[in-house]
Write a protein that holds these residues in place. Structure first.
Motif, PDB file in Angstrom:
ATOM      1  N   ASN A   1     -34.864 -69.738 -19.115  1.00 37.46           N
ATOM      2  CA  ASN A   1     -35.138 -70.815 -18.363  1.00 37.46           C
ATOM      3  C   ASN A   1     -35.041 -71.994 -19.344  1.00 37.46           C
ATOM      4  N   ILE A   2     -33.929 -71.902 -20.331  1.00 36.84           N
ATOM      5  CA  ILE A   2     -33.786 -73.011 -21.258  1.00 36.84           C
ATOM      6  C   ILE A   2     -33.203 -74.267 -20.283  1.00 36.84           C
ATOM      7  N   LYS A   3     -33.909 -75.469 -20.701  1.00 32.76           N
ATOM      8  CA  LYS A   3     -33.388 -76.795 -20.301  1.00 32.76           C
ATOM      9  C   LYS A   3     -32.092 -76.918 -20.970  1.00 32.76           C
TER      10      LYS A   3
ATOM     11  N   CYS B   1     -27.095 -67.900 -18.693  1.00 33.08           N
ATOM     12  CA  CYS B   1     -28.202 -67.216 -18.986  1.00 33.08           C
ATOM     13  C   CYS B   1     -28.468 -67.420 -20.538  1.00 33.08           C
ATOM     14  N   PHE B   2     -29.477 -67.771 -20.885  1.00 30.74           N
ATOM     15  CA  PHE B   2     -29.950 -67.928 -22.432  1.00 30.74           C
ATOM     16  C   PHE B   2     -30.642 -66.751 -22.995  1.00 30.74           C
ATOM     17  N   TYR B   3     -30.193 -66.317 -24.300  1.00 30.32           N
ATOM     18  CA  TYR B   3     -31.073 -65.197 -24.837  1.00 30.32           C
ATOM     19  C   TYR B   3     -31.548 -65.575 -26.299  1.00 30.32           C
TER      20      TYR B   3
ATOM     21  N   LEU C   1     -24.718 -67.119 -22.156  1.00 25.74           N
ATOM     22  CA  LEU C   1     -23.764 -66.199 -21.800  1.00 25.74           C
ATOM     23  C   LEU C   1     -23.581 -66.093 -20.371  1.00 25.74           C
ATOM     24  N   GLU C   2     -22.597 -65.930 -19.709  1.00 27.95           N
ATOM     25  CA  GLU C   2     -22.243 -65.773 -18.347  1.00 27.95           C
ATOM     26  C   GLU C   2     -23.219 -64.602 -17.825  1.00 27.95           C
ATOM     27  N   LYS C   3     -23.815 -65.057 -16.661  1.00 34.23           N
ATOM     28  CA  LYS C   3     -24.725 -64.324 -15.949  1.00 34.23           C
ATOM     29  C   LYS C   3     -24.023 -62.690 -15.716  1.00 34.23           C
ATOM     30  N   ASP C   4     -24.960 -61.419 -15.894  1.00 28.62           N
ATOM     31  CA  ASP C   4     -24.519 -60.343 -15.929  1.00 28.62           C
ATOM     32  C   ASP C   4     -23.237 -60.046 -16.924  1.00 28.62           C
ATOM     33  N   ALA C   5     -22.945 -60.738 -17.732  1.00 32.91           N
ATOM     34  CA  ALA C   5     -22.086 -60.242 -18.778  1.00 32.91           C
ATOM     35  C   ALA C   5     -22.509 -59.181 -19.882  1.00 32.91           C
TER      36      ALA C   5
END
Length: 350
Positions: free
Chosen positions: A12-14, A23-25, A157-161
């Motif tokens: 949930n990174i702004k 999606c951020f990790y 990265l792209e969601k579900d990558a």
């Protein structure tokens, strides 16, 4: 689970990056692998804070500069983004590109793709993204800034990558480099162009950068710390930071002797400043370093190596610095060739 952001705030990174599926990790979590730096008290560091404080004010300030830091992983994402927060202890310098001072540097399968450069008015951190033309598995290496501290780094990265661990380096124990601002990376145009990073890509080897701008003086505390590191090779070059010829003479053999006693079989490379034409003071300094080498050899040491200033500048000649001292990328390429050729002869990365 319909909304993972409710249980993991890392997602949930702004962000201002316009990717609906991003999606951020946290880079400091599996399957990402961080090398050359570690996190302590919420900040990436090159050595423990207590050790840095025991050495000097300069090392305390600079040990959070992330020179030599890297994060590596494999992904098939269509893009790779970074979101950096709490960047600190950096300066705008008139002879050093901001891309090298504060920028991250993106390599894909060992090939440079993009310098992720912050704006000149960066306040706390920044974000950037690089898009690929197709979707396939790639090994990603992102080098951390050379002259900036970093509190947090998230990878977008792209969601579900697919996200997998990168292949390991060939050496379990890192090469350790100790020295001045040149060792730290000044003034490479980007983080991937310091001579250690060039060598790392040549041999696929891990390393730790203990270069401290203006603050590498072979103090007892730093000698004690380095001699106890588990390393595959030690390279040292602090000629520029020794306040006087007498200081260099007092400390150079002392450092070698302490590290050799603690590491009887460790290959050790020593070298003077990478400058082609030396003045009288600089010639005296080079002679001190040569004497350490010759003394070690005379005592039967078969795992010590010396690289002369003329070898370090063989590719670039007198054209390898930005200011008569700090290497440009050309100067670092020359250093990397000289040091790398000696490493190849040592043959530790089989």
């Amino acid at each position: 689970m319909s909304d993972i952001t409710k249980i993991d705030e890392n997602f949930n990174i702004k962000t201002n990056i316009e990717k609906e599926d991003i999606c951020f990790y946290d880079a400091y979590s599996k399957p990402f692998s961080v090398y050359g730096v570690f996190k302590e008290n919420g900040i990436y560091r090159r050595m423990p804070e207590r050790v840095a404080k025991s050495v000097s004010d300069g090392v305390e300030y600079l040990h959070i500069n992330t020179a030599g830091g890297r994060v590596r992983f494999i992904t098939d994402s269509f893009y790779v983004a970074i979101h950096s927060e709490k960047q600190m202890n950096y300066s705008n310098m008139n002879h050093f590109a901001f891309s090298g001072v504060c920028g991250f540097d993106l390599y894909v399968d060992g090939i440079h793709q993009k310098a992720l450069i912050p704006p000149q008015d960066m306040k706390d951190g920044y974000e950037s993204v690089f898009d690929f033309e197709d979707k396939k598995l790639r090994e990603i290496t992102i080098y951390f800034p050379l002259y900036s501290g970093v509190g947090d780094l998230h990878i977008g990265l792209e969601k579900d990558a697919v996200i997998n661990e990168a292949s390991p380096y060939v050496n379990e124990k890192p090469v350790v480099y100790y020295g001045s601002s040149i060792t730290q990376g000044g003034c490479a145009s980007r983080a991937g162009m310091s001579y250690q990073t060039v060598i790392s890509r040549r041999f696929n080897c891990d390393f730790v950068n203990l270069g401290f701008s203006g603050s590498a003086k072979a103090e007892d505390a730093i000698i004690e710390y380095i001699k106890n590191l588990d390393m595959s090779l030690f390279v040292y070059d602090y000629d520029h930071n020794a306040p006087t010829v007498e200081h260099l003479e007092k400390t150079h053999w002392k450092m070698f002797e302490a590290i050799r006693k603690a590491n009887p079989d460790l290959p050790i490379i020593m070298m003077p400043r990478p400058k082609l034409y030396l003045n009288d003071d600089e010639i005296k300094r080079r002679s001190i370093i040569e004497r350490t080498y010759k003394k070690a050899v005379s005592l039967g040491d078969k795992n010590v190596y010396y690289i002369d200033n003329r070898e370090l500048t063989a590719l670039c000649g007198s054209e390898g610095t930005v200011d008569g001292c700090h290497p440009t990328d050309f100067g670092f390429a020359s250093m990397a060739k000289a040091v790398g050729d000696v490493i190849e002869k040592i043959n530790i990365f089989k």
